[in-house]
Design an enzyme around this catalytic site. Structure first.
Site, PDB file in Angstrom:
ATOM      1  N   GLU A  77       3.068  15.521  -5.268  1.00  0.00           N
ATOM      2  CA  GLU A  77       2.307  15.344  -4.021  1.00  0.00           C
ATOM      3  C   GLU A  77       2.317  16.602  -3.155  1.00  0.00           C
ATOM      4  O   GLU A  77       1.294  16.968  -2.567  1.00  0.00           O
ATOM      5  CB  GLU A  77       2.848  14.169  -3.205  1.00  0.00           C
ATOM      6  CG  GLU A  77       2.440  12.792  -3.715  1.00  0.00           C
ATOM      7  CD  GLU A  77       3.345  12.292  -4.832  1.00  0.00           C
ATOM      8  OE1 GLU A  77       4.276  13.031  -5.244  1.00  0.00           O
ATOM      9  OE2 GLU A  77       3.129  11.162  -5.297  1.00  0.00           O
ATOM     10  N   GLN A  99      -0.497   7.401  -4.290  1.00  0.00           N
ATOM     11  CA  GLN A  99      -0.556   6.099  -4.960  1.00  0.00           C
ATOM     12  C   GLN A  99      -0.082   4.956  -4.058  1.00  0.00           C
ATOM     13  O   GLN A  99      -0.671   3.889  -4.046  1.00  0.00           O
ATOM     14  CB  GLN A  99       0.260   6.156  -6.242  1.00  0.00           C
ATOM     15  CG  GLN A  99      -0.149   5.128  -7.236  1.00  0.00           C
ATOM     16  CD  GLN A  99       0.218   5.563  -8.648  1.00  0.00           C
ATOM     17  OE1 GLN A  99       1.391   5.570  -8.998  1.00  0.00           O
ATOM     18  NE2 GLN A  99      -0.769   5.941  -9.436  1.00  0.00           N
ATOM     19  N   PHE A 100       0.956   5.204  -3.315  1.00  0.00           N
ATOM     20  CA  PHE A 100       1.433   4.278  -2.285  1.00  0.00           C
ATOM     21  C   PHE A 100       1.741   5.120  -1.049  1.00  0.00           C
ATOM     22  O   PHE A 100       2.265   6.234  -1.186  1.00  0.00           O
ATOM     23  CB  PHE A 100       2.704   3.546  -2.748  1.00  0.00           C
ATOM     24  CG  PHE A 100       2.442   2.461  -3.758  1.00  0.00           C
ATOM     25  CD1 PHE A 100       2.343   1.129  -3.371  1.00  0.00           C
ATOM     26  CD2 PHE A 100       2.279   2.780  -5.097  1.00  0.00           C
ATOM     27  CE1 PHE A 100       2.096   0.129  -4.310  1.00  0.00           C
ATOM     28  CE2 PHE A 100       2.031   1.792  -6.039  1.00  0.00           C
ATOM     29  CZ  PHE A 100       1.939   0.464  -5.640  1.00  0.00           C
ATOM     30  N   ALA A 101       1.478   4.566   0.116  1.00  0.00           N
ATOM     31  CA  ALA A 101       1.757   5.303   1.347  1.00  0.00           C
ATOM     32  C   ALA A 101       3.225   5.714   1.418  1.00  0.00           C
ATOM     33  O   ALA A 101       3.571   6.745   1.998  1.00  0.00           O
ATOM     34  CB  ALA A 101       1.397   4.448   2.559  1.00  0.00           C
ATOM     35  N   ASP A 102       4.085   4.898   0.796  1.00  0.00           N
ATOM     36  CA  ASP A 102       5.524   5.189   0.771  1.00  0.00           C
ATOM     37  C   ASP A 102       5.814   6.576   0.164  1.00  0.00           C
ATOM     38  O   ASP A 102       6.801   7.216   0.497  1.00  0.00           O
ATOM     39  CB  ASP A 102       6.254   4.133  -0.062  1.00  0.00           C
ATOM     40  CG  ASP A 102       5.805   2.722   0.281  1.00  0.00           C
ATOM     41  OD1 ASP A 102       6.645   1.926   0.683  1.00  0.00           O
ATOM     42  OD2 ASP A 102       4.586   2.425   0.158  1.00  0.00           O
ATOM     43  N   PHE A 103       4.953   7.009  -0.776  1.00  0.00           N
ATOM     44  CA  PHE A 103       5.203   8.277  -1.482  1.00  0.00           C
ATOM     45  C   PHE A 103       4.668   9.486  -0.723  1.00  0.00           C
ATOM     46  O   PHE A 103       4.818  10.624  -1.154  1.00  0.00           O
ATOM     47  CB  PHE A 103       4.562   8.249  -2.875  1.00  0.00           C
ATOM     48  CG  PHE A 103       5.007   7.102  -3.746  1.00  0.00           C
ATOM     49  CD1 PHE A 103       6.222   6.468  -3.519  1.00  0.00           C
ATOM     50  CD2 PHE A 103       4.221   6.647  -4.783  1.00  0.00           C
ATOM     51  CE1 PHE A 103       6.646   5.405  -4.305  1.00  0.00           C
ATOM     52  CE2 PHE A 103       4.622   5.583  -5.581  1.00  0.00           C
ATOM     53  CZ  PHE A 103       5.836   4.960  -5.340  1.00  0.00           C
ATOM     54  N   ILE A 104       4.056   9.243   0.400  1.00  0.00           N
ATOM     55  CA  ILE A 104       3.444  10.351   1.149  1.00  0.00           C
ATOM     56  C   ILE A 104       4.509  11.326   1.639  1.00  0.00           C
ATOM     57  O   ILE A 104       4.238  12.495   1.880  1.00  0.00           O
ATOM     58  CB  ILE A 104       2.594   9.793   2.325  1.00  0.00           C
ATOM     59  CG1 ILE A 104       1.514  10.814   2.732  1.00  0.00           C
ATOM     60  CG2 ILE A 104       3.452   9.393   3.509  1.00  0.00           C
ATOM     61  CD1 ILE A 104       0.457  10.235   3.664  1.00  0.00           C
ATOM     62  N   HIS A 144       7.282   0.170  -1.695  1.00  0.00           N
ATOM     63  CA  HIS A 144       5.853  -0.080  -1.940  1.00  0.00           C
ATOM     64  C   HIS A 144       5.274  -0.956  -0.840  1.00  0.00           C
ATOM     65  O   HIS A 144       4.320  -1.697  -1.062  1.00  0.00           O
ATOM     66  CB  HIS A 144       5.639  -0.742  -3.303  1.00  0.00           C
ATOM     67  CG  HIS A 144       6.020   0.121  -4.467  1.00  0.00           C
ATOM     68  ND1 HIS A 144       7.324   0.348  -4.830  1.00  0.00           N
ATOM     69  CD2 HIS A 144       5.273   0.840  -5.335  1.00  0.00           C
ATOM     70  CE1 HIS A 144       7.365   1.150  -5.891  1.00  0.00           C
ATOM     71  NE2 HIS A 144       6.121   1.471  -6.208  1.00  0.00           N
TER      72      HIS A 144
END
Lengths: 341, 327
Positions: A77, A99-104, A144
């Site tokens: 990312e 893919q998920f906002a959590d991974f931002i 997630h």
């Protein structure tokens, strides 16, 4: 529908269109913008090929637009959001899917340190959009289910939008893609396929920075966004039996915030409840409560109240997540307390 | 590294390389002097010792290419067309500076008209940005190249590897210039990595890497020309590791007492500008008079820039909120 309209756009007065799900509206917006403008490209993990993204927003896109415009990224990312900034500096309009906002968080530097500061520092526009599938309530566990919008609202140079309806999902995404600034577009996963609505056909834009009155009402104002808009409207319907007339303001855009709409409704009702699914502590709701206290204190009949997630990681098991997350029942209880104040 | 003597570039190129390096050093020295005289604003950085890299690599680019230089690449900003006036004014926080007082010293000195991407402290963010710029050239079928600068310090970040990998997967027309100047602030290479050459990090990602003497401007220039030509022809990314030495501290406040004196002395004897001047004199490309003329032209240009900057207006405090967003 009861109560005055306070000059807002009429609730549910959507132009005739096609009924579709929230996620289909996101897909449609992206597809239409890519057809309209060859500078719009898509990149992210698993967005390309026949797969079309973890949630299938870009399914069929690679077939229509080709692999060079719908780019699968390695799990990096920080690098691919940075690359999107480079593309945007060169005049493309990349739409990045995390893919998920959590991974931002893995691309945080690229967003808040670089992309967000370029225009202020050296006048360079960064017209990208990050699509971030956010929110929980569907037993997706701590990584997630997050709603990390406050971090980005706290960052000068970004715009932050959170559509709550299929029509706004389309209109805000088109506006975000055409905006010359970096826009973080938070999608509500629980609404993806559970919520259907009329979506105007064709070139439908929603101005960034304008709230929407989701329900008119005179006694108590609920200010919220995302999936919580629907919990608030459900609560408001319940409260009709109590004789409490509840207005629901759907912020739609958190940065810039439609302060005028918030204050107008605060003044009109004198009682405000601010709600978000993100944890309450230092959340966006705190800023809204402070805004109302600063600007409309002498027009209030009760203190501004807030409901948010608890100050814990989002738990997995349904009874735990239900205890974490605001819902229509808690909203109705809090509104009753406010109305009695 | 310097085993096979390179054919000399045309005399006008040699003079260009030399002139830009002298201007870079003169400006760098003058900025350091300003700060020591208490005429500076905030902190600043010296790129002393890095002139051959910044100029040699920068001059390998074409007018339509873009570059993302760092804080020790003063020469690269100059060869791309940022004037000493705008640079000194930026360092002094004036309205006439590149960032009009928004960003400090060499940070943020971007100008897309000149193909320069502004720099941010979070290294190597500029590297992934350059990869994206390069990807946009491929997407549009434009024969353009993006060049990024990174240092030994930032080569240990995850992003360095992420960006290199992405460039390789995308076959991006990217030239990555790694300035291995032996120290990341006070931390020597031996405490940063267990390998001798940062170039090895390219191999891990399928990015061909070449190692050059970063104090030999012709070597840097030649390697950069080859890498740029290869990228432009669709051959993908290249890393050029330039071995050099940071001759002053990390920033103006830092006396760099932690650097062994003999190490600095070793590199002082290999000063890129002294070496090149001797070489050009020996080749007869320039004579003593030519050397003096260039010295004087550069000194005059720098003096004019300082005068311009010091007499420039401060930014209007009422403008502080302007420009956060593109209209």
């Amino acid at each position: 529908m009861t109560g005055a309209n306070f000059g807002f756009a009429a609730p549910t007065a959507e132009a005739a269109g096609t009924e579709m799900t929230y996620i289909a509206a996101i897909s449609e917006a992206l597809r239409e913008e890519m057809r309209r403008d060859g500078d719009v490209v898509v990149l992210g993990e698993d967005v390309g090929g026949s797969f079309g993204g973890a949630f299938k927003v870009t399914q069929g896109f690679a077939d229509e637009f080709g692999d060079r415009r719908v780019m699968n990224m390695p799990m990096t990312e920080n690098a691919f959001i940075g690359a999107a900034t480079g593309m945007a500096l060169m005049g493309l309009r990349p739409v990045v899917e995390v893919q998920f906002a959590d991974f931002i968080t893995t691309g945080f530097d690229a967003i808040v340190q670089f992309a967000a500061t370029n225009h202020y520092r050296w006048g360079a526009a960064v017209p990208w959009v990050i699509r971030a599938p956010a929110d929980g309530g569907i037993s997706s566990g701590p990584f997630h289910s997050q709603n990390p919008e406050a971090w980005f609202v706290h960052t000068p140079g970004l715009k932050v939008v959170v559509p709550a309806t299929p029509a706004d999902a389309k209109g805000l995404l088109i506006s975000a893609i055409r905006d010359d600034n970096p826009v973080v577009y938070f999608e509500s996963k629980p609404l993806y396929r559970s919520l259907r609505g009329e979506v105007p056909e064709g070139d439908h834009t929603v101005p960034i920075g304008r709230a929407r009155l989701a329900r008119a009402g005179t006694d108590v104002a609920v200010v919220t966004y995302g999936a919580m808009v629907h919990q608030a409207v459900t609560a408001a319907q319940t409260l009709e039996a109590d004789g409490i007339d509840v207005a629901v303001l759907d912020l739609r855009s958190l940065k810039p915030l439609d302060t005028e709409a918030v204050l107008e409704l605060a003044v009109a009702t004198g009682r405000v409840l601010v709600i978000h699914a993100a944890n309450r502590l230092a959340g966006v709701g705190a800023e809204i409560a402070a805004l109302i206290a600063d600007e409309a204190f002498d027009r209030l009949d009760a203190p501004v109240r807030r409901i948010g997630g608890l100050d814990v990681p989002v738990p997995f098991s349904p009874p735990l997540e239900a205890a974490y997350r605001p819902d229509a029942t808690r909203i109705a209880d809090e509104v009753r307390a406010l109305a009695r104040w | 590294m310097g085993d096979i003597p390179l054919p000399a570039p045309p005399p006008e190129t040699q003079l260009d390389l030399y002139r830009w390096m002298v201007l870079t050093r003169t400006l760098d020295d003058r900025i350091m002097a300003l700060w020591k005289q208490g005429r500076g604003v905030g902190g600043t950085f010296s790129g002393k010792g890095h002139e051959a890299i910044a100029v040699g690599a920068g001059l390998a680019l074409g007018a339509d290419d873009v570059v993302a230089p760092m804080h020790r690449d003063l020469g690269c900003y100059l060869v791309r067309g940022l004037t000493p006036e705008r640079i000194v004014a930026n360092q002094l926080g004036r309205i006439t500076g590149v960032t009009a007082g928004r960003d400090a010293n060499l940070h943020g000195m971007g100008d897309l008209e000149l193909g320069i991407i502004g720099f941010v402290s979070h290294l190597p963010q500029s590297m992934s940005t350059a990869v994206g710029a390069a990807m946009s050239f491929t997407y549009r079928g434009e024969p353009r190249v993006a060049m990024a600068f990174a240092g030994d310090g930032s080569s240990s970040t995850g992003l360095f590897h992420e960006a290199l990998n992405l460039a390789a997967v995308q076959r991006a027309p990217l030239v990555l210039v790694v300035e291995n100047n032996q120290y990341a602030y006070s931390t020597p290479l031996s405490q940063q990595m267990a390998i001798d050459d940062i170039a090895d990090r390219g191999a891990a990602h399928g990015v061909p890497a070449t190692i050059v003497d970063g104090n030999n401007v012709e070597e840097v220039h030649s390697a950069a020309l080859s890498a740029v030509a290869k990228a432009r022809a669709g051959g993908g990314p290249t890393m050029i590791e330039c071995k050099t030495m940071r001759m002053l501290g990390h920033a103006i406040h830092d006396g760099a007492e932690y650097v062994p004196a003999e190490l600095l002395e070793h590199w002082r004897r290999r000063d890129p500008i002294d070496r090149y001047r001797k070489r050009l004199l020996k080749r007869g490309v320039i004579d003593d008079e030519g050397v003096s003329t260039i010295d004087k032209e550069c000194a005059d240009a720098v003096e004019a820039a300082v005068e311009f900057a010091e007499s420039s207006e401060w930014p209007d405090p009422a403008s502080v909120e302007r420009g956060v967003y593109a209209p």
